[in-house]
Enzyme design. Sequence first.
Site, short mmCIF file in Angstrom:
data_model
loop_
_atom_site.label_atom_id
_atom_site.label_comp_id
_atom_site.label_asym_id
_atom_site.label_seq_id
_atom_site.Cartn_x
_atom_site.Cartn_y
_atom_site.Cartn_z
N GLU A 160 0.54 -1.47 0.49
CA GLU A 160 -0.25 0.17 -0.32
C GLU A 160 1.01 1.76 -0.09
OE1 GLU A 160 -4.14 -1.84 2.04
OE2 GLU A 160 -3.11 -0.30 2.81
N GLU A 375 -5.61 -8.10 0.04
CA GLU A 375 -6.32 -8.14 1.85
C GLU A 375 -7.98 -7.18 0.86
OE1 GLU A 375 -5.16 -4.84 4.51
OE2 GLU A 375 -3.46 -5.52 3.98
#
Length: 468
Positions: A160, A375
């Site tokens: 991320e 995720e």
Amino acid sequence: MSKTLPKDFIFGGATAAYQAEGATHADGKGPVAWDKYLEDNYWYTAEPASDFYHQYPVDLKLAEEFGVNGIRISIAWSRIFPKGYGAVNPKGLAFYHNLFAECHKRHVEPFVTLHHFDTPEALHSNGDFLNRENIEHFVNYAEFCFKEFPEVNYWTTFNEIGPIGDGQYLVGKFPPGIQYDLAKVFQSHHNMMVAHSKAVKLFKDGGYSGEIGVVHALPTKYPYDPNNPADIRAAELEDIIHNKFILDATYLGKYSEKTMEGVNHILAVNGGQLDLREEDFAALEAAKDLNDFLGINYYMSDWMRAFDGETEITHNAKGEKGSSKYQIKGVGRREAPVNVPKTDWDWIIYPQGLYDQIMRVKQDYPNYKKIYITENGLGYKDEFVNHTVYDDARIDYVKKHLEVLSDAIADGANVKGYFIWSLMDVFSWSNGYEKRYGLFYVDFDTQERYPKKSAYWYKKLAETQIID
């Protein structure tokens, strides 16, 4: 009729070192910026987290018992190099060798991330990835790990990049807690993508076995009124900040004209300049076709309205529904349609956004090769009753996202696995221990694990590949 997933699909569970391990100063681990930042700014710390440092055999045994055949793990950089470079910590190496051995013993494939929000404090305090020296420190650390851990078959450089820039320099909920500095956001994105590209090129040139990729958070952005050009523009600009700038760097090896037009507009309004160098683009270009996979973290989508005022962002940390606010000068403000459900933390539940994002990658970046959903999950104030949690809302959330994932595969996207966030309960960076995501409930006082209803549901899913 129920939808299905492929026979060779990975049904995984995700973790992250700092959110799960605990033992933040044990066995020679160096400090990270979060240690002091949580003490100074929040009502919790990373001790004990889920005590994964000691409990990993329990968690991996549970994973095997419940059909989880892949696990996302991150290596704590400061467990290997306490200062980020220089002296190596042998106890850190031993821990990860033991952990990966246990994964293989339990037939749970480790997908290993090199950096999951936890730059060593010594490097974070001298500018983190805004300081170009730290690009080289990261690449050296990556090379060390590639050599040290041949037992790892799947590597991820970063987790991320988008939310790091966003959390550190826009919202200010991550250390160093700077707000509204869009130039730093883009520079952080860019420098981290250069570091990613250099590590990927080194991995391929070094002839290491296994695969390498990157994990991007890709929240889909929609115009509030799809017929209003100003709302469409707001969604496009918001998408550039969070998704397109980073995806271009990953798969185009440069920023498209349209992307740079948006970036330049945002900086013209908000101030600041970028340092984008020729050698950076040479590094991006050299790696753009070398990514073996893209990890997509997807939790939510956003709707954007045109907006004229000043920037103001309020982060909903405690799960008080409706307390968040997000508006950026020259970009737009978030406002979801009334009928779209939200969590207590104002995260918008919209499975269709996952489908749209996967198909966008397939269409705009045809060199993507394959995707893992690395995720996805539901943060909830779980109610522990009779040694379990009846988490029907979580099951419903995951089921709906897996259904659109199945649709994306049917429509030609190459998606090879799904990792629920999270395997067991962990602490959330800016929400603490109250926001739970796990298949396994963790009593943080005793560190006992208890399978939730969702764990039994996930087990059946993994056994049958049928989404029921």
